[in-house]
Design a protein around this motif. Structure first.
Motif, PDB file in Angstrom:
ATOM      1  N   LEU A  31       0.829  -1.213   0.000  1.00  0.00           N
ATOM      2  CA  LEU A  31       0.000   0.000   0.000  1.00  0.00           C
ATOM      3  C   LEU A  31       0.860   1.258   0.000  1.00  0.00           C
ATOM      4  O   LEU A  31       0.562   2.236  -0.702  1.00  0.00           O
ATOM      5  N   LEU A  32       1.943   1.229   0.757  1.00  0.00           N
ATOM      6  CA  LEU A  32       2.832   2.389   0.802  1.00  0.00           C
ATOM      7  C   LEU A  32       3.613   2.533  -0.501  1.00  0.00           C
ATOM      8  O   LEU A  32       3.879   3.645  -0.971  1.00  0.00           O
ATOM      9  N   GLN A  33       3.973   1.407  -1.123  1.00  0.00           N
ATOM     10  CA  GLN A  33       4.643   1.468  -2.423  1.00  0.00           C
ATOM     11  C   GLN A  33       3.740   2.095  -3.483  1.00  0.00           C
ATOM     12  O   GLN A  33       4.191   2.891  -4.312  1.00  0.00           O
ATOM     13  N   MET A  34       2.459   1.748  -3.449  1.00  0.00           N
ATOM     14  CA  MET A  34       1.509   2.351  -4.396  1.00  0.00           C
ATOM     15  C   MET A  34       1.425   3.866  -4.188  1.00  0.00           C
ATOM     16  O   MET A  34       1.382   4.641  -5.159  1.00  0.00           O
ATOM     17  N   ALA A  35       1.411   4.291  -2.921  1.00  0.00           N
ATOM     18  CA  ALA A  35       1.372   5.730  -2.643  1.00  0.00           C
ATOM     19  C   ALA A  35       2.639   6.417  -3.142  1.00  0.00           C
ATOM     20  O   ALA A  35       2.586   7.545  -3.652  1.00  0.00           O
ATOM     21  N   ALA A  36       3.788   5.733  -2.995  1.00  0.00           N
ATOM     22  CA  ALA A  36       5.044   6.315  -3.474  1.00  0.00           C
ATOM     23  C   ALA A  36       5.032   6.474  -4.998  1.00  0.00           C
ATOM     24  O   ALA A  36       5.478   7.493  -5.534  1.00  0.00           O
ATOM     25  N   VAL A  37       4.520   5.473  -5.708  1.00  0.00           N
ATOM     26  CA  VAL A  37       4.435   5.555  -7.172  1.00  0.00           C
ATOM     27  C   VAL A  37       3.513   6.692  -7.591  1.00  0.00           C
ATOM     28  O   VAL A  37       3.810   7.439  -8.535  1.00  0.00           O
ATOM     29  N   GLU A  38       2.410   6.853  -6.858  1.00  0.00           N
ATOM     30  CA  GLU A  38       1.486   7.941  -7.186  1.00  0.00           C
ATOM     31  C   GLU A  38       2.141   9.303  -6.976  1.00  0.00           C
ATOM     32  O   GLU A  38       1.947  10.235  -7.770  1.00  0.00           O
ATOM     33  N   LEU A  39       2.946   9.426  -5.906  1.00  0.00           N
ATOM     34  CA  LEU A  39       3.659  10.683  -5.668  1.00  0.00           C
ATOM     35  C   LEU A  39       4.656  10.959  -6.792  1.00  0.00           C
ATOM     36  O   LEU A  39       4.774  12.099  -7.272  1.00  0.00           O
ATOM     37  N   ILE A  40       5.369   9.931  -7.236  1.00  0.00           N
ATOM     38  CA  ILE A  40       6.347  10.110  -8.319  1.00  0.00           C
ATOM     39  C   ILE A  40       5.641  10.526  -9.603  1.00  0.00           C
ATOM     40  O   ILE A  40       6.123  11.394 -10.346  1.00  0.00           O
ATOM     41  N   ARG A  41       4.500   9.927  -9.894  1.00  0.00           N
ATOM     42  CA  ARG A  41       3.723  10.328 -11.076  1.00  0.00           C
ATOM     43  C   ARG A  41       3.365  11.815 -11.007  1.00  0.00           C
ATOM     44  O   ARG A  41       3.483  12.545 -11.989  1.00  0.00           O
ATOM     45  N   LYS A  42       2.922  12.233  -9.813  1.00  0.00           N
ATOM     46  CA  LYS A  42       2.499  13.626  -9.657  1.00  0.00           C
ATOM     47  C   LYS A  42       3.672  14.580  -9.813  1.00  0.00           C
ATOM     48  O   LYS A  42       3.568  15.617 -10.480  1.00  0.00           O
ATOM     49  N   VAL A  43       4.808  14.231  -9.232  1.00  0.00           N
ATOM     50  CA  VAL A  43       5.974  15.111  -9.274  1.00  0.00           C
ATOM     51  C   VAL A  43       6.568  15.172 -10.680  1.00  0.00           C
ATOM     52  O   VAL A  43       6.912  16.245 -11.190  1.00  0.00           O
ATOM     53  N   CYS A  44       6.677  14.002 -11.322  1.00  0.00           N
ATOM     54  CA  CYS A  44       7.333  13.947 -12.640  1.00  0.00           C
ATOM     55  C   CYS A  44       6.436  14.408 -13.776  1.00  0.00           C
ATOM     56  O   CYS A  44       6.881  14.471 -14.928  1.00  0.00           O
ATOM     57  N   SER A  45       5.171  14.666 -13.474  1.00  0.00           N
ATOM     58  CA  SER A  45       4.289  15.161 -14.543  1.00  0.00           C
ATOM     59  C   SER A  45       4.649  16.590 -14.944  1.00  0.00           C
ATOM     60  O   SER A  45       4.255  17.051 -16.017  1.00  0.00           O
ATOM     61  N   CYS A  46       5.395  17.281 -14.104  1.00  0.00           N
ATOM     62  CA  CYS A  46       5.847  18.635 -14.453  1.00  0.00           C
ATOM     63  C   CYS A  46       6.881  18.551 -15.578  1.00  0.00           C
ATOM     64  O   CYS A  46       7.823  17.751 -15.496  1.00  0.00           O
ATOM     65  N   PRO A  47       6.733  19.316 -16.636  1.00  0.00           N
ATOM     66  CA  PRO A  47       7.688  19.228 -17.748  1.00  0.00           C
ATOM     67  C   PRO A  47       9.067  19.755 -17.361  1.00  0.00           C
ATOM     68  O   PRO A  47       9.211  20.601 -16.471  1.00  0.00           O
ATOM     69  N   ASN A  48      10.074  19.225 -18.040  1.00  0.00           N
ATOM     70  CA  ASN A  48      11.469  19.676 -17.877  1.00  0.00           C
ATOM     71  C   ASN A  48      11.965  19.539 -16.432  1.00  0.00           C
ATOM     72  O   ASN A  48      12.679  20.403 -15.913  1.00  0.00           O
ATOM     73  N   ARG A  49      11.562  18.449 -15.805  1.00  0.00           N
ATOM     74  CA  ARG A  49      12.060  18.211 -14.448  1.00  0.00           C
ATOM     75  C   ARG A  49      13.456  17.618 -14.558  1.00  0.00           C
ATOM     76  O   ARG A  49      13.671  16.573 -15.180  1.00  0.00           O
ATOM     77  N   ALA A  50      14.431  18.249 -13.912  1.00  0.00           N
ATOM     78  CA  ALA A  50      15.830  17.859 -14.096  1.00  0.00           C
ATOM     79  C   ALA A  50      16.176  16.559 -13.398  1.00  0.00           C
ATOM     80  O   ALA A  50      16.992  15.776 -13.899  1.00  0.00           O
ATOM     81  N   ASP A  51      15.571  16.296 -12.250  1.00  0.00           N
ATOM     82  CA  ASP A  51      15.936  15.116 -11.467  1.00  0.00           C
ATOM     83  C   ASP A  51      14.984  13.952 -11.687  1.00  0.00           C
ATOM     84  O   ASP A  51      14.785  13.129 -10.794  1.00  0.00           O
ATOM     85  N   LYS A  52      14.386  13.874 -12.867  1.00  0.00           N
ATOM     86  CA  LYS A  52      13.439  12.799 -13.136  1.00  0.00           C
ATOM     87  C   LYS A  52      14.102  11.419 -13.052  1.00  0.00           C
ATOM     88  O   LYS A  52      13.470  10.431 -12.685  1.00  0.00           O
ATOM     89  N   GLY A  53      15.388  11.352 -13.380  1.00  0.00           N
ATOM     90  CA  GLY A  53      16.081  10.068 -13.344  1.00  0.00           C
ATOM     91  C   GLY A  53      16.104   9.446 -11.963  1.00  0.00           C
ATOM     92  O   GLY A  53      16.065   8.210 -11.827  1.00  0.00           O
TER      93      GLY A  53
END
Length: 599
Positions: A221-243
């Motif tokens: 359940l916590l892993q799913m929440a972490a993936v959702e947070l990453i989706r939300k953060v990386c949806s911003c264009p030109n994010r430098a630390d996406k890797g």
């Protein structure tokens, strides 16, 4: 105007007259009667009744009750009633309700605390929620995870309200972060992480990166929440630390939870354009496709693979063999989607391998509908990559004699299309030769008619014409098709009513056609024996169909023989051979007419 509804129960036996009975039961001291009255009141309100006088009765006689069932029904009642007057102000009686809720939040029983916190998630009135926030925060340290879980849910619901962040104290994010680090219950920890993402996203990211090496050990359940947070953060264009985020998702692909693995694959496909990440997502979907038993899940996975094909086709082409393995799934809807996906991944490099796999599947399946789907897919392969049309046509002709007439019709139409459109004379000649060799296996009347029209139209050389005439004569057997016995009855001479004179039948000794297309003396002896052999009509496909009354096919036979004989007269230098073929064709036609006029 329609109002939001968080609860729905169908109740068709209610009426407004029940309000008096409900009031009297609520005013009484019988807990069982009070419970039933509250149930009826809730169901009446959900089905459109107003019950305006009931609220005061509930406040006076139900609010002080300590029975757990009555308390639960009271919260449901408070959830669905209007808490504001027509002017938009909160009802004054809600002050008493607010005091009761505060008392419940400090109740020694964890169930009462938990259901009250869950009720607060459905409230949207800041005037009621604001005095209760300190009590909600106190429950973050309760000994029971049921209470802590719903306290975190209540904080999350308050934050989502307009100006909800002003209702929560400034130290709430710190308390929630402490709960994320110390919580042992998976659901409560996940709720805490979601609240932290909502009210202090930077704190959530710091916690995520500080535990990047241990994220694979987190509860699913916590892993799913972490993936959702990453989706939300990386949806911003030109994010430098996406890797950095992609690296965490790739590590979660090894999670034992299939739900986490599925979400990670989707995140990789949407957030990264790197071929390695797309390949990892494709491999993950294929593994899930082979491991899941629910056909609905399989269909969803195939939809995801299809989306991946649109965005990363060059990657999906490399995993086409893994996709083909999904044809082992017995569901036809799944098979159909797999075939559609594979047809979208065809290239000149993999088409031969795909066609061979589909032919193998068509050969071993017993389902007529599935075989037809496979044959149509093979046809599409030839249309997409024309250079394999010849080999595909030769492969498909193995299915002309199948029991599925619809599939056989598709095959013979495809063969006709190839022969009619090809500019390669060698390919056309080889397919005509193969059709002549496999014609005796055809059992469907329509397939026979189309095959005969192909032989009559596209047999152009002397060898092809002679082979086509020989094939038709062999599949018809020797005329006549009916004889008149001494008592005037019509019989079929092919039936074994007479003693067998020659044990070798026409069906077991087909003539050998050499490369030059001429018939040897031995072949001629077989095709025109001195003693009429007795053959089973079931092995002579044309004879069997005509004797069953298919005179439309008989007309096609006569038309085809006419075309072939006329062409033979143009190509055959020996007039005697041409005359002999013409005589044989006329004999067949007269025998058909004799059969048609018989009883």
């Amino acid at each position: 105007m329609d109002k939001p509804c968080t609860l729905m129960i169908h109740f068709e036996k209610g009426s407004a007259a029940m309000a008096n009975v409900i009031n009297s039961d609520l005013e009484g001291s019988d807990v069982a009667a009070k419970t039933e009255a509250m149930k009826r009141a809730v169901m009446l309100l959900l089905n459109g009744e107003t019950l305006p006088k009931l609220f005061l009765t509930v406040v006076r006689y139900v609010l002080p009750s300590e029975d757990h069932t009555v308390q639960k029904l009271l919260l449901l009642y408070l959830e669905i009633i209007d808490k504001r007057d027509p002017a938009g102000r909160v009802l004054p009686e809600m002050i008493l309700v607010c005091q009761k809720l505060r008392h419940n939040l400090r109740h020694p029983n964890e169930y009462i605390r938990g259901v009250t916190l869950r009720f607060l998630c459905c409230l949207s009135e800041p005037e009621i929620l604001e005095p209760l926030v300190p009590s909600i925060l106190e429950n973050l340290d309760h000994r029971h995870h049921f209470v802590r879980r719903h306290a975190l849910s209540a904080i999350s619901a308050i934050y989502r309200l307009p100006h909800g962040d002003q209702l929560i104290s400034d130290d709430a994010p710190e308390l929630v972060e402490r709960a994320v680090a110390s919580e042992q219950d998976a659901s409560a920890r996940r709720n805490a992480f979601l609240v932290l993402c909502l009210c202090a996203q930077e704190r959530a990211l710091v916690h995520l990166f500080s535990n990047a090496q241990r994220v694979t050990q987190w509860p699913d359940l916590l892993q799913m929440a972490a993936v959702e947070l990453i989706r939300k953060v990386c949806s911003c264009p030109n994010r430098a630390d996406k890797g950095r985020y992609i690296k965490i998702i790739v590590s979660l692909l090894s999670s034992p939870s299939t739900a986490v693995v599925y979400e990670c694959a989707g995140a990789l496909a949407s957030l990264s354009s790197a071929p390695t990440d797309a390949r990892a997502a494709a491999n993950t979907y294929n593994k899930l496709l082979s491991s899941q038993s629910d056909n609905n899940v399989r269909l969803i996975l195939l939809d995801r693979l299809n989306e991946l094909r649109r965005s990363h086709r060059h990657v999906m082409v490399d995993v086409v063999n893994d996709v083909l393995r999904a044809l082992a799934i017995p569901n036809l809807d799944v098979k159909s989607k797999v075939l559609d996906l594979v047809l979208g991944l065809l290239t000149p490099r993999n088409v031969k391998e795909v066609v061979l796999y589909l032919k193998k599947e068509a050969g071993k399946t017993k389902s007529g509908e599935y075989r037809r789907m496979l044959l149509q897919a093979i046809h599409e392969c030839a249309v997409e990559v024309p250079k394999v049309a010849g080999s595909v046509g030769h492969l498909l002709m193995d299915f002309l004699g199948g029991t599925n007439a619809a599939a056989a019709v598709d095959v013979v139409l495809f063969v006709r299309e190839i022969i009619a459109t090809t500019t390669d004379a060698k390919l056309r000649a080889s397919m005509i030769r193969r059709l002549s060799d496999t014609f005796y296996r055809i059992r469907a009347s329509r397939v026979c008619s189309i095959a005969l029209s192909i032989l009559g139209e596209y047999s152009l050389s002397l060898a092809e014409v002679e082979r086509a005439i020989s094939t038709i004569r062999q599949c018809l057997g020797d005329p006549p098709f009916s004889t008149v016995s001494t008592d005037g009855e019509t019989t079929d001479p092919s039936k074994p009513a007479q003693p067998m004179v020659n044990s070798v039948t026409l069906s077991s000794r087909r003539p050998v056609v050499p490369a030059d297309g001429t018939l040897s003396a031995a072949n001629e002896a077989i095709s025109t024996p001195s003693v009429t052999p007795v053959s089973s009509a079931s092995t002579l496909n044309l004879r069997s169909l005509i004797l069953s009354g298919d005179f439309c096919l008989a007309a096609v036979v006569a038309s085809t023989l006419t075309k072939l004989v006329l062409r033979l007269q143009e190509l055959q230098p020996s007039k005697a051979e041409a005359k002999k073929a013409c005589t044989g064709a006329l004999l067949v036609m007269t025998s058909i007419l004799q059969l048609q006029s018989s009883s």
